[in-house]
Write a protein that holds these residues in place. Structure first.
Motif, PDB file in Angstrom:
ATOM      1  N   ALA A 355       0.853  -1.189   0.000  1.00 60.99           N
ATOM      2  CA  ALA A 355       0.000   0.000   0.000  1.00 60.99           C
ATOM      3  C   ALA A 355       0.886   1.234   0.000  1.00 60.99           C
ATOM      4  O   ALA A 355       1.949   1.254   0.635  1.00 60.99           O
ATOM      5  N   THR A 356       0.453   2.248  -0.746  1.00 65.19           N
ATOM      6  CA  THR A 356       1.093   3.563  -0.687  1.00 65.19           C
ATOM      7  C   THR A 356       0.309   4.405   0.305  1.00 65.19           C
ATOM      8  O   THR A 356      -0.905   4.586   0.161  1.00 65.19           O
ATOM      9  N   LEU A 357       1.000   4.898   1.307  1.00 64.16           N
ATOM     10  CA  LEU A 357       0.326   5.593   2.397  1.00 64.16           C
ATOM     11  C   LEU A 357      -0.092   6.991   1.973  1.00 64.16           C
ATOM     12  O   LEU A 357       0.540   7.620   1.112  1.00 64.16           O
ATOM     13  N   ALA A 358      -1.174   7.460   2.579  1.00 59.37           N
ATOM     14  CA  ALA A 358      -1.581   8.849   2.369  1.00 59.37           C
ATOM     15  C   ALA A 358      -0.528   9.771   2.958  1.00 59.37           C
ATOM     16  O   ALA A 358       0.307   9.358   3.778  1.00 59.37           O
ATOM     17  N   ALA A 359      -0.558  11.034   2.519  1.00 59.82           N
ATOM     18  CA  ALA A 359       0.478  11.990   2.909  1.00 59.82           C
ATOM     19  C   ALA A 359       0.628  12.055   4.424  1.00 59.82           C
ATOM     20  O   ALA A 359      -0.351  12.202   5.160  1.00 59.82           O
ATOM     21  N   LEU A 360       1.880  11.954   4.870  1.00 57.83           N
ATOM     22  CA  LEU A 360       2.201  11.962   6.294  1.00 57.83           C
ATOM     23  C   LEU A 360       2.984  13.217   6.640  1.00 57.83           C
ATOM     24  O   LEU A 360       3.786  13.707   5.836  1.00 57.83           O
ATOM     25  N   PRO A 361       2.799  13.738   7.836  1.00 62.45           N
ATOM     26  CA  PRO A 361       3.628  14.867   8.258  1.00 62.45           C
ATOM     27  C   PRO A 361       5.023  14.399   8.634  1.00 62.45           C
ATOM     28  O   PRO A 361       5.286  13.198   8.778  1.00 62.45           O
ATOM     29  N   GLN A 362       5.922  15.347   8.830  1.00 60.93           N
ATOM     30  CA  GLN A 362       7.257  15.008   9.288  1.00 60.93           C
ATOM     31  C   GLN A 362       7.187  14.378  10.667  1.00 60.93           C
ATOM     32  O   GLN A 362       6.310  14.685  11.470  1.00 60.93           O
ATOM     33  N   GLY A 363       8.119  13.469  10.935  1.00 64.46           N
ATOM     34  CA  GLY A 363       8.202  12.876  12.258  1.00 64.46           C
ATOM     35  C   GLY A 363       8.179  11.366  12.210  1.00 64.46           C
ATOM     36  O   GLY A 363       8.293  10.744  11.150  1.00 64.46           O
ATOM     37  N   VAL A 364       8.041  10.766  13.400  1.00 64.59           N
ATOM     38  CA  VAL A 364       8.049   9.312  13.548  1.00 64.59           C
ATOM     39  C   VAL A 364       6.652   8.763  13.294  1.00 64.59           C
ATOM     40  O   VAL A 364       5.658   9.313  13.780  1.00 64.59           O
ATOM     41  N   HIS A 365       6.588   7.676  12.536  1.00 66.13           N
ATOM     42  CA  HIS A 365       5.309   7.035  12.233  1.00 66.13           C
ATOM     43  C   HIS A 365       5.423   5.529  12.459  1.00 66.13           C
ATOM     44  O   HIS A 365       6.523   4.958  12.385  1.00 66.13           O
ATOM     45  N   ARG A 366       4.279   4.909  12.714  1.00 67.47           N
ATOM     46  CA  ARG A 366       4.237   3.475  12.987  1.00 67.47           C
ATOM     47  C   ARG A 366       3.162   2.822  12.129  1.00 67.47           C
ATOM     48  O   ARG A 366       2.058   3.366  11.994  1.00 67.47           O
ATOM     49  N   VAL A 367       3.503   1.685  11.583  1.00 62.80           N
ATOM     50  CA  VAL A 367       2.569   0.950  10.724  1.00 62.80           C
ATOM     51  C   VAL A 367       2.564  -0.515  11.151  1.00 62.80           C
ATOM     52  O   VAL A 367       3.629  -1.132  11.302  1.00 62.80           O
ATOM     53  N   GLN A 368       1.371  -1.035  11.340  1.00 65.39           N
ATOM     54  CA  GLN A 368       1.197  -2.436  11.695  1.00 65.39           C
ATOM     55  C   GLN A 368       0.191  -3.048  10.724  1.00 65.39           C
ATOM     56  O   GLN A 368      -0.762  -2.392  10.308  1.00 65.39           O
ATOM     57  N   SER A 369       0.409  -4.289  10.349  1.00 72.09           N
ATOM     58  CA  SER A 369      -0.538  -4.994   9.480  1.00 72.09           C
ATOM     59  C   SER A 369      -1.286  -6.036  10.304  1.00 72.09           C
ATOM     60  O   SER A 369      -0.774  -6.543  11.305  1.00 72.09           O
ATOM     61  N   ARG A 370      -2.490  -6.364   9.853  1.00 68.84           N
ATOM     62  CA  ARG A 370      -3.267  -7.354  10.583  1.00 68.84           C
ATOM     63  C   ARG A 370      -4.253  -8.051   9.655  1.00 68.84           C
ATOM     64  O   ARG A 370      -4.634  -7.512   8.610  1.00 68.84           O
ATOM     65  N   ILE A 371      -4.634  -9.247  10.053  1.00 68.82           N
ATOM     66  CA  ILE A 371      -5.702  -9.989   9.382  1.00 68.82           C
ATOM     67  C   ILE A 371      -6.658 -10.498  10.458  1.00 68.82           C
ATOM     68  O   ILE A 371      -6.323 -10.542  11.651  1.00 68.82           O
ATOM     69  N   THR A 372      -7.851 -10.866  10.057  1.00 61.71           N
ATOM     70  CA  THR A 372      -8.823 -11.413  11.002  1.00 61.71           C
ATOM     71  C   THR A 372      -8.345 -12.773  11.505  1.00 61.71           C
ATOM     72  O   THR A 372      -7.879 -13.613  10.726  1.00 61.71           O
ATOM     73  N   ASN A 373      -8.449 -12.976  12.805  1.00 65.78           N
ATOM     74  CA  ASN A 373      -8.046 -14.238  13.426  1.00 65.78           C
ATOM     75  C   ASN A 373      -9.173 -15.265  13.225  1.00 65.78           C
ATOM     76  O   ASN A 373     -10.275 -15.085  13.750  1.00 65.78           O
ATOM     77  N   PRO A 374      -8.935 -16.341  12.474  1.00 64.01           N
ATOM     78  CA  PRO A 374     -10.020 -17.311  12.227  1.00 64.01           C
ATOM     79  C   PRO A 374     -10.495 -17.999  13.507  1.00 64.01           C
ATOM     80  O   PRO A 374     -11.612 -18.522  13.538  1.00 64.01           O
ATOM     81  N   ALA A 375      -9.684 -17.976  14.571  1.00 65.24           N
ATOM     82  CA  ALA A 375     -10.091 -18.638  15.819  1.00 65.24           C
ATOM     83  C   ALA A 375     -11.029 -17.779  16.647  1.00 65.24           C
ATOM     84  O   ALA A 375     -11.643 -18.267  17.603  1.00 65.24           O
ATOM     85  N   PHE A 376     -11.153 -16.501  16.291  1.00 68.10           N
ATOM     86  CA  PHE A 376     -11.945 -15.590  17.117  1.00 68.10           C
ATOM     87  C   PHE A 376     -13.427 -15.962  17.111  1.00 68.10           C
ATOM     88  O   PHE A 376     -14.104 -15.877  18.148  1.00 68.10           O
ATOM     89  N   ALA A 377     -13.949 -16.366  15.958  1.00 64.28           N
ATOM     90  CA  ALA A 377     -15.383 -16.667  15.865  1.00 64.28           C
ATOM     91  C   ALA A 377     -15.775 -17.791  16.817  1.00 64.28           C
ATOM     92  O   ALA A 377     -16.841 -17.747  17.459  1.00 64.28           O
ATOM     93  N   ALA A 378     -14.905 -18.782  16.960  1.00 62.96           N
ATOM     94  CA  ALA A 378     -15.214 -19.915  17.830  1.00 62.96           C
ATOM     95  C   ALA A 378     -14.835 -19.644  19.279  1.00 62.96           C
ATOM     96  O   ALA A 378     -15.425 -20.223  20.204  1.00 62.96           O
ATOM     97  N   ASP A 379     -13.868 -18.773  19.514  1.00 63.73           N
ATOM     98  CA  ASP A 379     -13.386 -18.510  20.873  1.00 63.73           C
ATOM     99  C   ASP A 379     -13.146 -17.015  21.033  1.00 63.73           C
ATOM    100  O   ASP A 379     -12.056 -16.514  20.746  1.00 63.73           O
ATOM    101  N   PRO A 380     -14.148 -16.274  21.495  1.00 61.52           N
ATOM    102  CA  PRO A 380     -14.013 -14.813  21.617  1.00 61.52           C
ATOM    103  C   PRO A 380     -12.945 -14.368  22.605  1.00 61.52           C
ATOM    104  O   PRO A 380     -12.638 -13.178  22.679  1.00 61.52           O
ATOM    105  N   THR A 381     -12.382 -15.320  23.401  1.00 62.57           N
ATOM    106  CA  THR A 381     -11.275 -14.921  24.283  1.00 62.57           C
ATOM    107  C   THR A 381      -9.987 -14.727  23.504  1.00 62.57           C
ATOM    108  O   THR A 381      -9.031 -14.150  24.017  1.00 62.57           O
TER     109      THR A 381
END
Length: 741
Positions: A355-381
């Motif tokens: 992905a190309t990120l939208a315009a960011l200001p100067q400074g420190v930035h953090r990016v994390q990626s995630r996907i849906t956990n398939p185990a969540f539907a069966a175990d909400p804990t």
């Protein structure tokens, strides 16, 4: 979430726990936690901020991410510093600081599980330092291993003895700087001690479990907003680990930059010694193996990681592109969380997301990626999402500073091996050149820079800086005249476009046509000639004199894109063609051509920027530049700047400028690229468009022309000093012209 100062007594056996770290059974761990064995005391240690010691940080830098909570024990499987994931270490014979009560049986929760364990731990001791500890720890609120009592925290612990009671001590360490006052040692009040533990993290609240994100968010130190604290690691650590818990060695990776514990204060290093340095540590850090199904940590693509390195996560791009991969068996879509904001979609091609990120200001930035956990539907804990570690990067679009500094070489100078000094942004790399003799940039330039022997003449020293993001500074320059005690007479500005020995005027009409008004040598004109079409797109047109060294008058023009073009004169009322000689000139709002302003017999340009700084662009005599040097500031108070040529007949090129009150000032050149001072030479000039014509009436004195509001063209005849002999009208109907030069 919190930070608390807790004074810890010595261990039950009276020691300060200065012995080397060893693997500990639950019994050892209980002794280690003896000062807070009661649940109420441990909870108090993790209460909201009370009275912190002077100099203690109260906010933490973050870990880069965490793994899912292990359903077998209730603790996160790993924490990451952005470079490595560390698993919770509690297994027997695995290099863990704590082990199950029965190390000969497999670990199981809660029956065979230690009441505390570590994702990370680093310890140092020596001399008066009984213990320095930096840790990311898992424990239980009330000591016994009880499901629902899981808690976690970052810990900093300082234990020092044999100090001066009441004295202040500064401790510089891998995770920051702390200052404490030594208290009387209960066992020997004639001495002082420091016995402080700082814990920050979370405890369960009622029926709510510990917020494990807050544990990572309160990891050790306070380095910068949104920064990530890296794990300390031993140099040459055993494979699969960050170090050995039994052998103290040198370490690297301190986020503060200090890979040691340095204590300063009275007797810190022993009687009469004010400094103690301990630079070896035992380290526990077991690297997590395998995949938990989360996407890989995002990474800047090489083209977006600009500058000297494509792996340092510093970029001058405000819209960088990040990429990563999915582990085998995982499926999208993949979302990005940028600076804690709303999820953003990515493009998924096979197992690669980007992905190309939208315009960011100067400074420190953090990016994390995630996907849906398939185990969540069966175990909400379970976590709803499987998240990667966090990419931390810096956007830096600011050009670094650089300046030529004292001591300045005298100019003129008899020293033909000039030494020049400069300063600039820390961490930048510098390049130097000495024009015209050393035109190639020296990419290893360091201050001070001494050049080899030069012939007599005029030289321009240029230095520029490039920072880690790849931003390049403006040139800082210094002009040096070698081998002359006085400036040579400036070469007169050539204003003769048809080679008849008489000064001419060039102008552009509102239709974009360029006209040559041929001077008759006595203050009037011969018939005008059209010498160009399509000049309406030029935002500045300047008569430069002979700019390319062929003894024929030339013109320089700037187009709407900021490109600068040289139109070489053919000496017969026309041009030989054009050559681009510059870019980025849109930032300059007044460009003039003073002729030879620095005494090297080559035509120059001068220009003012939006900040009111006046720069001299030194011509190289062949249609280009050898650099620029700042020759003034505060010129925004002037609403017109005019190249007069040598107006006061001292053999040196001058400039004239009109202020907002309508006063006209002569800035007398010193022949070396600067000014002797200014003299007022007129008032009431606000209604006039002014141009410098050189000697227009043949009396060997520089003149000015001006168009008034009625369109009349007036010749102001210079007196060869600092004034005018009078004025004469030499034309009408000049309102159709929008540029006169």
């Amino acid at each position: 979430m919190f930070s608390q100062s807790v004074k810890r007594p010595k261990m039950p056996d009276g020691t300060s726990r200065s012995q080397p770290a060893h693997r500990r059974s639950t019994a050892t761990a209980a002794a280690r936690l003896a000062p807070v064995a009661a649940g109420a005391m441990l909870a108090a240690a993790l209460a909201p901020l009370g009275a912190a010691p002077a100099g203690a940080e109260t906010a933490g830098a973050e870990t880069a991410g965490m793994g899912p909570v292990d359903s077998a024990n209730g603790f996160p499987t790993w924490y990451s510093d952005g470079t490595v994931k560390l698993q919770l270490c509690y297994m027997a014979n695995s290099g863990c600081l704590t082990e199950p009560p029965d190390p000969n049986s497999p670990a199981s929760y809660p029956d065979n599980f230690p009441d505390e364990a570590f994702w990370f731990n680093a310890e140092a001791s020596g001399g008066n330092l009984g213990l320095y500890e930096a840790a990311l720890e898992a424990a239980h609120v009330n000591g016994p291993v009880v499901d629902g009592d899981q808690m976690g925290f970052g810990r900093l612990r300082f234990r020092l003895s044999n100090l001066v009671a009441g004295a202040s001590y500064t401790i510089t360490h891998p995770y920051g700087v702390h200052t404490f006052t030594a208290e009387p040692d209960p066992q020997d009040p004639s001495l002082g001690e420091i016995n402080v533990t700082l814990d920050e993290g979370c405890t369960p609240s009622g029926t709510a479990a510990c917020d494990w994100d807050s544990v990572g968010a309160s990891f050790l130190g306070d380095f910068a907003s949104g920064s990530t604290a890296t794990f300390l690691r031993q140099v040459n650590a055993p494979a699969g680990t960050l170090g050995d818990i039994n052998t103290a060695t040198a370490v690297t990776g301190a986020p503060s930059g200090t890979n040691a514990v340095i204590v300063t204060g009275p007797d810190a290093g022993g009687p009469g010694i004010g400094t103690l340095t301990v630079n070896t540590f035992t380290v526990q850090g077991l690297i997590a193996e395998g995949s938990d199904g989360a996407p890989s940590t995002p990474d800047l693509v090489a083209a977006s990681d600009t500058g000297r390195s494509s792996t340092d996560n510093v970029t001058r791009l405000t819209t960088p592109t990040v990429t990563g991969t999915l582990p085998a068996g995982a499926s999208g879509p993949v979302q990005l969380i940028v600076d804690g904001g709303a999820p953003r979609a990515t493009t998924l091609a096979g197992s690669t997301y980007s992905a190309t990120l939208a315009a960011l200001p100067q400074g420190v930035h953090r990016v994390q990626s995630r996907i849906t956990n398939p185990a969540f539907a069966a175990d909400p804990t379970q976590p709803q999402f499987l998240a990667s570690s966090t990419l931390t990067f810096t956007v830096d679009t600011s050009a670094p500073a650089v300046a030529v500094t004292a001591p300045f070489p005298s100019t003129p100078s008899l020293d033909n091996t000039p030494t020049l000094s400069f300063s600039g942004e820390a961490g930048a790399r510098f390049e130097c050149q000495l024009q015209p003799s050393n035109p190639l940039w020296d990419a290893t330039c360091a201050s001070p820079r001494t050049w080899d022997a030069q012939a007599n003449g005029t030289y321009v020293f240029n230095v520029r800086a490039t920072d880690a993001a790849g931003n390049v500074s403006d040139l800082a320059s210094r002009t040096v005249q070698i081998g002359q005690s006085t400036a040579a007479a400036a070469t007169p500005k050539l204003q003769d476009f048809n080679s008849d020995g008489r000064a001419d005027i060039v102008s552009r009409d509102t239709a974009g046509r360029l006209w040559l008004y041929r001077g008759n040598g006595t203050g009037g004109f011969l018939a005008k000639l059209q010498i160009g079409n399509g000049w309406g797109g030029m935002t500045a047109i300047v008569s430069t004199g002979d700019f390319n060294g062929d003894r024929k008058a030339d013109i320089v023009a700037r187009d709407s894109a900021g490109a600068l073009w040289l139109y070489g004169g053919n000496g017969a009322s026309g041009f030989t063609g054009r050559v681009q000689i510059g870019n980025g000139w849109n930032g300059l709002n007044n460009i003039v051509a003073p002729g030879d302003f620095n005494g090297d017999r080559k035509a120059d340009l001068a220009a003012r920027d939006a900040g009111g700084n006046l720069y001299l662009y030194l011509g190289n005599g062949t249609g280009g530049f050898i650099g620029r040097t700042q020759i003034g500031n505060g010129w925004n108070s002037m609403n017109a700047i005019v190249a007069t040529g040598d107006f006061n007949s001292d053999g040196k090129a001058d400039l004239a400028a009109r202020d907002t009150a309508g006063n006209l000032w002569l800035y007398r050149g010193n022949g070396f690229g600067s000014f002797l001072g200014r003299v007022q030479i007129g008032s009431g000039w606000n209604g006039l468009s002014i141009a410098g014509t050189g000697d227009f009436n043949g009396d060997r004195r520089a003149d000015l022309t001006a168009r008034d509001a009625a369109g009349n063209l007036i010749l102001y005849r210079g007196n060869g000093a600092t004034g005018f002999l009078g004025k004469t009208q030499i034309g009408t109907g000049w309102n159709t012209m929008n540029a006169i030069m």
